[in-house]
Design an enzyme around this catalytic site. Structure first.
Site, PDB file in Angstrom:
ATOM      1  N   GLN A  84     -14.179  59.722  20.203  1.00  0.00           N
ATOM      2  CA  GLN A  84     -14.226  60.990  20.944  1.00  0.00           C
ATOM      3  C   GLN A  84     -14.756  62.102  20.037  1.00  0.00           C
ATOM      4  O   GLN A  84     -14.252  62.320  18.938  1.00  0.00           O
ATOM      5  CB  GLN A  84     -12.817  61.332  21.465  1.00  0.00           C
ATOM      6  CG  GLN A  84     -12.753  62.572  22.328  1.00  0.00           C
ATOM      7  CD  GLN A  84     -13.482  62.431  23.657  1.00  0.00           C
ATOM      8  OE1 GLN A  84     -13.411  61.401  24.327  1.00  0.00           O
ATOM      9  NE2 GLN A  84     -14.204  63.463  24.049  1.00  0.00           N
ATOM     10  N   LYS A 138      -9.812  59.154  30.683  1.00  0.00           N
ATOM     11  CA  LYS A 138     -10.454  57.850  30.452  1.00  0.00           C
ATOM     12  C   LYS A 138      -9.414  56.738  30.519  1.00  0.00           C
ATOM     13  O   LYS A 138      -9.658  55.687  31.127  1.00  0.00           O
ATOM     14  CB  LYS A 138     -11.177  57.848  29.095  1.00  0.00           C
ATOM     15  CG  LYS A 138     -12.449  58.696  29.115  1.00  0.00           C
ATOM     16  CD  LYS A 138     -13.014  58.993  27.733  1.00  0.00           C
ATOM     17  CE  LYS A 138     -14.150  60.021  27.878  1.00  0.00           C
ATOM     18  NZ  LYS A 138     -14.648  60.523  26.597  1.00  0.00           N
ATOM     19  N   ASP A 157     -20.885  54.394  24.396  1.00  0.00           N
ATOM     20  CA  ASP A 157     -21.369  55.772  24.539  1.00  0.00           C
ATOM     21  C   ASP A 157     -22.866  55.869  24.223  1.00  0.00           C
ATOM     22  O   ASP A 157     -23.455  56.941  24.323  1.00  0.00           O
ATOM     23  CB  ASP A 157     -20.569  56.695  23.604  1.00  0.00           C
ATOM     24  CG  ASP A 157     -20.148  57.979  24.298  1.00  0.00           C
ATOM     25  OD1 ASP A 157     -20.479  58.134  25.494  1.00  0.00           O
ATOM     26  OD2 ASP A 157     -19.495  58.822  23.660  1.00  0.00           O
TER      27      ASP A 157
END
Ligand code: NAP
Length: 283
Positions: free
Chosen positions: A97, A53, A120
């Site tokens: 994460q 990322k 997200d």
């Protein structure tokens, strides 16, 4: 033999098309889209994902910063960090994460992310909007990537019999909702589904997100189906998906490989969401 859906190639095209737009945006506004990632602990797969990322952001001229925190980090510390990032005007997207270490309630942390920075798409506001069939601020990256991959096949979603194996908040549920919104007939399977093969064999489009190596074999797939394999499983010598690629490719009309299938699309959609957040931030 089925056609291989090259997720890497599709994601490269999406990134290329974004590159000029980002450059123009930066020149016009002086704002650099910025993603901040929170990584807790030493999970090796998470370390790899986060590095990808970071690299992807840099390649597109976007800024990123990863907060690498020890396994011993307390939930309250994470909540404080998220609240600080929410207030920081230079930060457009926040990603925590997953998985978080045992003892931390991931929901409590994710729910703290401002819906405007929730790249997200896991905040209840964004998931709730998706459930209601309204436009969320952000759609979860992997499900969005899966829809893009299905579109490349030209196989219509409207009216298709779709089976989703796995009911996670990050993949199974949101992808099922997106497909429902696009008028597919959707069935969701999980660990208590009685006869998995009997259900998967009905699918014109089969999406598998379980985390169990090669659990779906060729004889569980309808001839001509589109197969999207989300799973990433590390065997001693290689990465494999949740679908047994060798037997499945003989029956599927289109199939994603692992790696170079869904994974690169997840990252492309994260970049897209972060850019979107930055664009909204200057309006
Ligand atoms: P998850 O949270 O790990 O949950 C797994 C799901 O599979 C659960 O809903 C579980 O059912 C179901 N399941 C377990 N055993 C099953 C069985 N024998 N038959 C049918 N269903 C079964 O799922 P996830 O987060 O979606 O992750 C799944 C996989 O996708 C992992 O390998 C992960 O690494 C990968 N992944 C890849 C990407 C990418 O970008 N490529 C993104 C996200 C995830 P219950 O609900 O009943 O327990």
């Amino acid at each position: 033999m089925g056609n291989i859906i090259n997720g890497k190639e599709v994601s490269d095209k999406i990134r290329e098309s974004m590159s000029a737009q980002i450059e123009e945006f930066k020149n016009k506004t002086g704002v650099v889209p910025r993603l901040e990632v929170v990584l807790v602990g030493e999970d090796p797969a998470s370390q790899v994902y986060v590095r990808s990322k970071e690299k992807a952001c840099a390649k597109l001229g976007m800024e990123s910063k990863t907060h690498r925190l020890p396994e011993s980090t307390k939930q309250e510390q994470l909540v404080d960090l998220v609240r600080t990032l929410n207030k920081d005007k230079k930060v457009h997207g926040i990603l925590v994460q997953l998985p978080l270490p045992k003892g931390i309630n991931a929901t409590k942390v994710l729910d703290e992310i401002s819906p405007e920075k929730d790249v997200d798409g896991l905040h209840p506001y964004n998931m709730g909007k998706l459930l209601k069939g309204e436009d969320p601020l952000f759609v979860s990256c992997t499900p969005q990537g899966i829809i893009e991959l299905i579109k490349t096949t030209g196989v219509p979603i409207k009216g298709a019999e779709v089976v989703v194996v796995g009911r996670s908040n990050i993949v199974g549920k949101p992808v099922a909702l997106l497909l429902l919104q696009q008028h597919a007939t959707v069935t969701i399977c999980h660990s208590r589904t009685k006869d998995l093969g009997e259900v998967t064999r009905r699918a014109d489009i089969l999406i598998v997100s379980v985390g169990s190596p090669q659990i779906v074999k060729g004889d569980m797939i309808k001839k001509g189906a589109v197969v999207i394999d989300v799973g990433v499983n590390r065997l001693s010598d290689k990465l494999v998906g949740d679908v047994d690629f060798e037997s499945a490719k003989e029956v599927a009309s289109f199939i994603t490989p692992v790696p170079r299938g869904v994974g690169p699309m997840t990252i492309a959609m994260l970049l897209k969401n972060t850019f979107l957040a930055a664009q909204r931030g200057v309006k």
